[in-house]
Design an enzyme around this catalytic site. Structure first.
Site, short mmCIF file in Angstrom:
data_model
loop_
_atom_site.label_atom_id
_atom_site.label_comp_id
_atom_site.label_asym_id
_atom_site.label_seq_id
_atom_site.Cartn_x
_atom_site.Cartn_y
_atom_site.Cartn_z
N GLY A 180 0.83 -1.19 0.00
CA GLY A 180 0.00 0.00 0.00
C GLY A 180 0.87 1.24 0.00
N CYS A 181 0.28 2.35 0.36
CA CYS A 181 0.98 3.63 0.37
C CYS A 181 2.29 3.52 1.14
CB CYS A 181 0.08 4.68 1.00
SG CYS A 181 0.86 6.29 1.16
N PHE A 182 3.37 3.92 0.50
CA PHE A 182 4.68 3.73 1.13
C PHE A 182 4.91 4.58 2.36
CE2 PHE A 182 6.56 5.89 -2.98
CZ PHE A 182 5.93 7.10 -2.72
#
Length: 163
Positions: free
Chosen positions: A12-14
């Protein structure tokens, strides 16, 4: 004496992944970037096929690849394809970027443990992909939640250890 290694994961979003991993015992450094895609020198606006991933630099005398993966499966939902929280698309896939046979075996072992635990409502869909070039993201994405403590994240510790 240090035994420094690197691991490459995406979930997912880093930003959220980096924020949680940065303070783990044995983790010496983290960097967000793009991995597993089609173009060289990807950017936030142009990274076809790349996952938003993180590079984890760790001391193998203090933590192991297995322990890192245990934590990885606790802080994101590995049962959703191309989705974490509000983020959708292949950039947000759950993936482990394998560098050698030992990592492959360890990843398969940890996935089996996670599946057997039944803590998640479905089976793990995390892909095991061969390591490819890790391209660091733009500076504005590095340490994002340190710079913006109230910024968006869909990551949190959901369970205790699977191990």
């Amino acid at each position: 004496m240090e035994n420094i290694k690197k691991a490459y994961i995406a979930g997912g979003c880093f930003w959220g992944m980096e924020e949680l991993f940065r303070v783990r015992p044995g983790v010496k450094d983290t960097e967000v970037g793009y991995i597993g895609g089609e173009n060289e020198h990807p950017t936030y606006r142009n990274h076809p096929g790349h996952a938003e991933g993180i590079e984890i630099v760790y001391d193998a005398n203090e933590t192991s690849f297995k322990e890192l993966l245990d934590y990885f499966f606790r802080i994101h939902n590995p049962t959703t394809i191309d989705r974490q929280g509000n983020d959708r698309g292949s950039s947000y896939r759950s993936a482990i970027f394998i560098q050698n046979e030992e990592e492959q075996k360890t990843a398969e072992e940890v996935i089996a443990i996670v599946d057997k635990s039944n803590k998640w409502e479905a089976k793990v869909v995390t892909t095991l992909e061969p390591y490819s070039t890790f391209w660091p993201a733009e500076e504005e994405h590095q340490d994002y939640l340190v710079k913006r403590p109230n910024g968006y994240t869909c990551h949190s510790e959901r369970f205790g250890s699977f191990l």
